[in-house]
Design a protein around this motif. Structure first.
Motif, PDB file in Angstrom:
ATOM      1  N   ALA A 118      -4.788  -4.044 -32.698  1.00 29.67           N
ATOM      2  CA  ALA A 118      -5.376  -4.182 -31.837  1.00 29.67           C
ATOM      3  C   ALA A 118      -4.952  -2.677 -31.041  1.00 29.67           C
ATOM      4  N   GLU A 119      -4.565  -1.658 -30.710  1.00 33.24           N
ATOM      5  CA  GLU A 119      -3.612  -0.638 -29.905  1.00 33.24           C
ATOM      6  C   GLU A 119      -4.548  -0.249 -29.413  1.00 33.24           C
ATOM      7  N   PHE A 120      -5.967   0.217 -29.394  1.00 36.82           N
ATOM      8  CA  PHE A 120      -6.607   0.583 -28.606  1.00 36.82           C
ATOM      9  C   PHE A 120      -7.305  -0.404 -27.292  1.00 36.82           C
ATOM     10  N   VAL A 121      -7.576  -0.973 -27.583  1.00 32.92           N
ATOM     11  CA  VAL A 121      -8.000  -2.672 -26.672  1.00 32.92           C
ATOM     12  C   VAL A 121      -6.569  -2.644 -25.785  1.00 32.92           C
ATOM     13  N   ALA A 122      -5.114  -2.993 -26.009  1.00 34.15           N
ATOM     14  CA  ALA A 122      -3.989  -2.950 -26.002  1.00 34.15           C
ATOM     15  C   ALA A 122      -3.658  -1.647 -24.435  1.00 34.15           C
ATOM     16  N   VAL A 123      -4.400  -0.361 -24.997  1.00 33.50           N
ATOM     17  CA  VAL A 123      -4.374   0.737 -24.127  1.00 33.50           C
ATOM     18  C   VAL A 123      -4.947   0.363 -23.059  1.00 33.50           C
ATOM     19  N   VAL A 124      -6.090   0.006 -23.571  1.00 31.96           N
ATOM     20  CA  VAL A 124      -7.164  -0.153 -22.655  1.00 31.96           C
ATOM     21  C   VAL A 124      -7.099  -0.694 -21.833  1.00 31.96           C
ATOM     22  N   GLN A 125      -6.034  -1.916 -21.786  1.00 32.07           N
ATOM     23  CA  GLN A 125      -6.151  -3.204 -21.434  1.00 32.07           C
ATOM     24  C   GLN A 125      -4.919  -2.886 -19.992  1.00 32.07           C
ATOM     25  N   VAL A 126      -4.136  -1.620 -20.542  1.00 30.70           N
ATOM     26  CA  VAL A 126      -2.692  -1.700 -20.247  1.00 30.70           C
ATOM     27  C   VAL A 126      -3.328  -0.538 -18.782  1.00 30.70           C
ATOM     28  N   LEU A 127      -4.566   0.069 -19.038  1.00 33.56           N
ATOM     29  CA  LEU A 127      -5.233   1.070 -18.271  1.00 33.56           C
ATOM     30  C   LEU A 127      -5.844   0.499 -17.193  1.00 33.56           C
ATOM     31  N   ILE A 128      -7.078  -0.235 -17.184  1.00 36.63           N
ATOM     32  CA  ILE A 128      -7.797  -0.743 -16.962  1.00 36.63           C
ATOM     33  C   ILE A 128      -7.653  -2.120 -15.952  1.00 36.63           C
ATOM     34  N   TYR A 129      -6.554  -2.842 -16.701  1.00 35.57           N
ATOM     35  CA  TYR A 129      -6.262  -4.050 -16.258  1.00 35.57           C
ATOM     36  C   TYR A 129      -4.792  -4.219 -15.059  1.00 35.57           C
ATOM     37  N   SER A 130      -3.792  -3.963 -15.851  1.00 34.95           N
ATOM     38  CA  SER A 130      -2.568  -3.224 -14.967  1.00 34.95           C
ATOM     39  C   SER A 130      -2.375  -2.213 -14.319  1.00 34.95           C
ATOM     40  N   GLY A 131      -3.322  -1.541 -14.708  1.00 37.70           N
ATOM     41  CA  GLY A 131      -3.863  -0.272 -14.168  1.00 37.70           C
ATOM     42  C   GLY A 131      -5.027  -0.478 -12.391  1.00 37.70           C
ATOM     43  N   ALA A 132      -6.042  -0.160 -12.586  1.00 36.37           N
ATOM     44  CA  ALA A 132      -7.396  -0.203 -11.435  1.00 36.37           C
ATOM     45  C   ALA A 132      -7.664  -1.474 -10.972  1.00 36.37           C
ATOM     46  N   ILE A 133      -7.345  -2.388 -11.735  1.00 39.40           N
ATOM     47  CA  ILE A 133      -7.753  -3.824 -10.604  1.00 39.40           C
ATOM     48  C   ILE A 133      -6.460  -4.424 -10.305  1.00 39.40           C
ATOM     49  N   THR A 134      -4.927  -4.408 -10.886  1.00 40.49           N
ATOM     50  CA  THR A 134      -4.302  -4.151 -10.112  1.00 40.49           C
ATOM     51  C   THR A 134      -3.995  -3.617  -8.136  1.00 40.49           C
ATOM     52  N   ILE A 135      -4.332  -2.202  -8.838  1.00 41.87           N
ATOM     53  CA  ILE A 135      -4.450  -1.041  -7.797  1.00 41.87           C
ATOM     54  C   ILE A 135      -5.215  -1.705  -6.307  1.00 41.87           C
ATOM     55  N   ILE A 136      -6.438  -2.228  -7.379  1.00 41.91           N
ATOM     56  CA  ILE A 136      -7.708  -2.117  -6.413  1.00 41.91           C
ATOM     57  C   ILE A 136      -7.522  -3.942  -5.280  1.00 41.91           C
ATOM     58  N   MET A 137      -7.451  -4.701  -6.336  1.00 37.72           N
ATOM     59  CA  MET A 137      -6.733  -5.792  -5.403  1.00 37.72           C
ATOM     60  C   MET A 137      -5.780  -5.892  -4.287  1.00 37.72           C
ATOM     61  N   LEU A 138      -4.846  -5.166  -4.934  1.00 32.40           N
ATOM     62  CA  LEU A 138      -3.608  -4.378  -3.730  1.00 32.40           C
ATOM     63  C   LEU A 138      -4.278  -3.915  -2.393  1.00 32.40           C
TER      64      LEU A 138
END
Lengths: 101, 173
Positions: free
Chosen positions: B51-71
């Motif tokens: 599921a490569e597309f979901v993997a890229v979305v996971q990196v973008l949304i979770y590791s990127g956006a949600i982590t930054i908003i939590m910080l």
């Protein structure tokens, strides 16, 4: 790999997230634990999309919808956290007890 | 043991290690950063699940956006760096009760999934899954897709309204 290995990993992550959400005192960490639980559920979606009885990309689509809803939930949850912090000057979950007394 | 199995065990170990570290650490920023490891490991698991597309979305949304908003939320609020301060809501009894409940839930579900197998080898998935996801999203899932866009708009406006200083509170200060 078998389906049950992915499901077991997802179950472990869900249990860790649930334990953290039940016991942690910091509201930010409780929100992050909820995100971890949503992630565990997404692993289930994608694992069933590959190893389920009807393999297709429908599971991927559902995982993407779940990610979108999780992002909206994080934004609203953190806005509520900021409002709570402004009123009470704390981020501790157990001090959010205005409705209790 | 094939290479896929080794990759699965390494990624699973990284995911669980990040989650356990999140429970054990005391500094809030370190907790969020340890969870980034979990999110990235889960993205790797998505690649293993083709599921490569979901993997890229996971990196973008979770590791990127949600982590930054939590910080950002951590930096906008005050956190005591005192290690001796209580990190959990209740005492030992509360923690033990929560651990017992979670363990009971985990064992009950594990009894159900332990031998679950549908006999699928995963070869039925289309190789270009990003294209297939797009075609399903814009044909079969059009209405849910549009509703998600409305949901994101509502969340955006709701977050602004909730986080905005209300008039009365500003006068009090």
């Amino acid at each position: 790999m078998t389906l049950s290995a992915y499901l077991a990993l997802s179950l472990i992550l869900f249990c860790i997230g649930l334990y953290g959400a039940l016991t942690k005192r910091n509201t930010v960490i409780v929100l992050i634990c909820i995100e971890l639980m949503l992630n565990a559920v997404n692993i289930n979606f994608v694992a069933f999309a590959k190893y389920g009885p009807h393999p297709s990309v429908h599971g991927h689509v559902f995982a993407l919808f779940a990610i979108a809803v999780a992002a909206a939930e994080a934004a609203v949850g953190l806005a509520a956290l900021i409002a709570f912090y402004r009123n009470r000057k704390t981020v501790r979950v157990d001090e959010a007890n205005s409705l209790k007394h | 043991m094939s290479g896929t199995d080794i990759a699965f065990f390494l990624l699973a170990l990284a995911a669980i290690a990040g989650a356990v570290m999140m429970l054990q650490l005391t500094n809030v920023v370190h907790m969020v950063l340890s969870l980034v490891m979990t999110f990235l490991a889960i993205a790797g698991l998505y690649v293993l699940l083709s599921a490569e597309f979901v993997a890229v979305v996971q990196v973008l949304i979770y590791s990127g956006a949600i982590t930054i908003i939590m910080l950002f939320a951590i930096m906008l609020t005050r956190h005591h760096a005192d290690d001796k301060e209580r990190q959990t809501t209740g005492g030992v009894g509360h923690k033990a009760a929560a651990a017992f409940a979670v363990l009971a839930f985990g064992l009950a579900v594990y009894a159900g999934i332990r031998t679950l197998d549908f006999g699928a080898d995963g070869s039925a998935l289309p190789a270009d899954n990003a294209k297939a996801i797009g075609q399903w999203l814009y044909s079969y899932y059009t209405i849910p897709f549009e509703i998600v866009s409305v949901l994101l708009l509502v969340a955006l406006i709701g977050a602004i309204v909730l986080a905005k200083k209300d008039g009365k509170g500003a006068e009090d200060e």
